[in-house]
Design an enzyme around this catalytic site. Sequence first.
Site, PDB file in Angstrom:
ATOM      1  N   ASP A  52      57.370  -5.854  51.089  1.00 38.46           N
ATOM      2  CA  ASP A  52      56.978  -4.557  49.893  1.00 38.46           C
ATOM      3  C   ASP A  52      55.313  -5.033  50.061  1.00 38.46           C
ATOM      4  OD1 ASP A  52      56.768  -7.582  49.093  1.00 38.46           O
ATOM      5  OD2 ASP A  52      57.775  -6.973  47.031  1.00 38.46           O
ATOM      6  N   ASP A  91      62.746  -5.333  51.586  1.00 42.53           N
ATOM      7  CA  ASP A  91      62.748  -6.190  49.967  1.00 42.53           C
ATOM      8  C   ASP A  91      63.234  -5.027  48.893  1.00 42.53           C
ATOM      9  OD1 ASP A  91      61.243  -8.437  50.365  1.00 42.53           O
ATOM     10  OD2 ASP A  91      59.763  -7.728  50.787  1.00 42.53           O
ATOM     11  N   GLU A 123      63.138 -12.391  46.210  1.00 47.18           N
ATOM     12  CA  GLU A 123      61.915 -13.546  45.815  1.00 47.18           C
ATOM     13  C   GLU A 123      62.123 -14.158  44.113  1.00 47.18           C
ATOM     14  OE1 GLU A 123      57.861 -11.964  44.947  1.00 47.18           O
ATOM     15  OE2 GLU A 123      57.637 -11.247  46.896  1.00 47.18           O
ATOM     16  N   GLU A 190      56.994 -19.291  51.342  1.00 47.57           N
ATOM     17  CA  GLU A 190      56.083 -18.443  51.585  1.00 47.57           C
ATOM     18  C   GLU A 190      54.911 -19.378  51.762  1.00 47.57           C
ATOM     19  OE1 GLU A 190      55.061 -14.171  51.035  1.00 47.57           O
ATOM     20  OE2 GLU A 190      52.977 -14.851  51.293  1.00 47.57           O
TER      21      GLU A 190
HETATM   22  O1  KIV Z   1      56.284  -7.898  52.098  1.00 47.38           O
HETATM   23  C1  KIV Z   1      55.798  -9.016  52.754  1.00 47.38           C
HETATM   24  O2  KIV Z   1      55.744  -8.803  54.349  1.00 47.38           O
HETATM   25  C2  KIV Z   1      56.821  -9.998  52.958  1.00 47.38           C
HETATM   26  C3  KIV Z   1      56.299 -10.989  54.119  1.00 47.38           C
HETATM   27  C4  KIV Z   1      54.850 -11.224  53.775  1.00 47.38           C
HETATM   28  C5  KIV Z   1      56.743 -12.293  53.952  1.00 47.38           C
HETATM   29  O3  KIV Z   1      57.653 -10.840  51.969  1.00 47.38           O
END
Ligand code: KIV
Length: 272
Positions: A52, A91, A123, A190
């Site tokens: 995302d 995501d 998440e 992260e």
């Molecule tokens: O959205 C994204 O690019 C991420 C990475 C930073 C792991 O979640």
Amino acid sequence: MSVAKKEYKRITTKTLVDMKDKGEKISMLTAYDFTMAKIVDGAGIDVILVGDSASNVMAGHETTLPITLDQMIYHASSVVRGITRSLVVVDIPFGSYQSDPKEALRSAIRIMKESGAHAVKVEGGKEIKESVKRILNAGIPVMGHLGLTPQSIYKFGTYTVRAKEEEEAEKLKADAKLLEKAGCFAIVLEKVPAKLAEEVAKSLTIPIIGIGAGNGVDGQVLVTHDMIGMTHEFNPRFLRRYLELYTEMTKAFEQYSTDVKSGDFPNSKEQY
Ligand code: KIV
């Protein structure tokens, strides 16, 4: 050709767990479109994340919050058309899974059905446990994401390193165990201290993919536009730039403009 590329024709969630078992590191990068996905897949990167972060990188938003489920599906289906080998993880965007497990499942199903991707990423830990279980029960692989979770940026108030204090570190360790137990096939960690990330990776059987989490984990992920230097204002300590494309592209565009305006382009060989 990379070693992993030679050995594995197609990366699956099981391949990643096998790689951890064998002590092979996992490479993961983002892509949001067909052309980039084709290059990343062809280079032998194991996992492509349709992150995302498209909200920042592609749409220019300050945070990842505004991107919609429809927009994520559009990016993901473009990526899927560009790959032959990498595992594609998408995501689930902010607001499409947090309210209740049924909504989470509906969003995950739409991503899988409409884009052809192989897995979804969410998440959070304990708070979203029921949603994770509901998605997994439908046969959809789930990747977790702990530590700095950008969809909660307004709760954190800052992009600084997470889980430096004991209490947050303990919660992170418990959440990682919980996600493994629920059935997640991998977890992104992260921006957390390297020592903590290594401890989590050692305590779990599923792979931990780090970003700003040091070298003691099972794999690494970066945002492609950052690692090839197309973006240039974002300079966290964990970022290694493999190219300086912002500078290179600017030079190319300036030269093109000069050539067009001077009448140098196109020349006699560049016309019919
Ligand atoms: O959205 C994204 O690019 C991420 C990475 C930073 C792991 O979640």
